[in-house]
Scaffold this motif. Sequence first.
Motif, PDB file in Angstrom:
ATOM      1  N   ASP A  21       0.841  -1.189   0.000  1.00  0.00           N
ATOM      2  CA  ASP A  21       0.000   0.000   0.000  1.00  0.00           C
ATOM      3  C   ASP A  21       0.882   1.246   0.000  1.00  0.00           C
ATOM      4  O   ASP A  21       1.708   1.421   0.892  1.00  0.00           O
ATOM      5  CB  ASP A  21      -0.891  -0.024   1.247  1.00  0.00           C
ATOM      6  N   ARG A  25      -2.952   3.319  -2.222  1.00  0.00           N
ATOM      7  CA  ARG A  25      -3.034   2.796  -3.589  1.00  0.00           C
ATOM      8  C   ARG A  25      -2.155   1.556  -3.715  1.00  0.00           C
ATOM      9  O   ARG A  25      -0.993   1.565  -3.321  1.00  0.00           O
ATOM     10  CB  ARG A  25      -2.595   3.869  -4.570  1.00  0.00           C
ATOM     11  N   PRO A  26      -2.694   0.460  -4.279  1.00  0.00           N
ATOM     12  CA  PRO A  26      -1.932  -0.788  -4.354  1.00  0.00           C
ATOM     13  C   PRO A  26      -0.839  -0.761  -5.424  1.00  0.00           C
ATOM     14  O   PRO A  26      -1.040  -0.259  -6.526  1.00  0.00           O
ATOM     15  CB  PRO A  26      -2.994  -1.834  -4.692  1.00  0.00           C
ATOM     16  N   ARG A  70       3.733   2.555 -11.023  1.00  0.00           N
ATOM     17  CA  ARG A  70       2.381   3.104 -10.954  1.00  0.00           C
ATOM     18  C   ARG A  70       1.803   3.300 -12.360  1.00  0.00           C
ATOM     19  O   ARG A  70       2.440   3.880 -13.234  1.00  0.00           O
ATOM     20  CB  ARG A  70       2.411   4.428 -10.209  1.00  0.00           C
ATOM     21  N   GLU A  74      -0.508  -4.525 -12.829  1.00  0.00           N
ATOM     22  CA  GLU A  74      -1.581  -4.591 -11.834  1.00  0.00           C
ATOM     23  C   GLU A  74      -1.501  -3.475 -10.792  1.00  0.00           C
ATOM     24  O   GLU A  74      -2.299  -3.451  -9.873  1.00  0.00           O
ATOM     25  CB  GLU A  74      -1.554  -5.942 -11.141  1.00  0.00           C
ATOM     26  N   SER A  75      -0.557  -2.576 -10.908  1.00  0.00           N
ATOM     27  CA  SER A  75      -0.445  -1.469  -9.956  1.00  0.00           C
ATOM     28  C   SER A  75      -1.498  -0.407 -10.240  1.00  0.00           C
ATOM     29  O   SER A  75      -2.045  -0.316 -11.334  1.00  0.00           O
ATOM     30  CB  SER A  75       0.960  -0.853 -10.011  1.00  0.00           C
ATOM     31  N   HIS A  76      -1.764   0.395  -9.243  1.00  0.00           N
ATOM     32  CA  HIS A  76      -2.783   1.446  -9.312  1.00  0.00           C
ATOM     33  C   HIS A  76      -2.582   2.344 -10.527  1.00  0.00           C
ATOM     34  O   HIS A  76      -1.461   2.780 -10.804  1.00  0.00           O
ATOM     35  CB  HIS A  76      -2.730   2.286  -8.035  1.00  0.00           C
ATOM     36  N   LYS A  77      -3.675   2.602 -11.232  1.00  0.00           N
ATOM     37  CA  LYS A  77      -3.648   3.528 -12.365  1.00  0.00           C
ATOM     38  C   LYS A  77      -4.108   4.895 -11.871  1.00  0.00           C
ATOM     39  O   LYS A  77      -5.227   5.015 -11.372  1.00  0.00           O
ATOM     40  CB  LYS A  77      -4.624   3.094 -13.465  1.00  0.00           C
TER      41      LYS A  77
END
Length: 88
Positions: A21, A25-26, A70, A74-77
Amino acid sequence: MTIFERADASLLPGFTRRFIDIAGRPLLVVTGGKGPPLLMLHGDPQTHLCWHHLASKLADRFSIVLPDIRGRGESHKPGHIEGRNAYL
């Protein structure tokens, strides 16, 4: 198992996937190996999988850290803030 998890298992055997986190945001991080840490950042538009040949070879000497930067994989857009010149 998702298509992404299957790709990691196939191309990076012995590596571990996790989400960390960052300010709510992941961010996907794949890690493996042993030894001093080695952070490997991909370019645009790639993902952590672009390192699969090299990461596997370096894992016997280094603790490999492969994040999806980022907005990639699969990371937060980030999203656009309406009316401002900034991104979330």
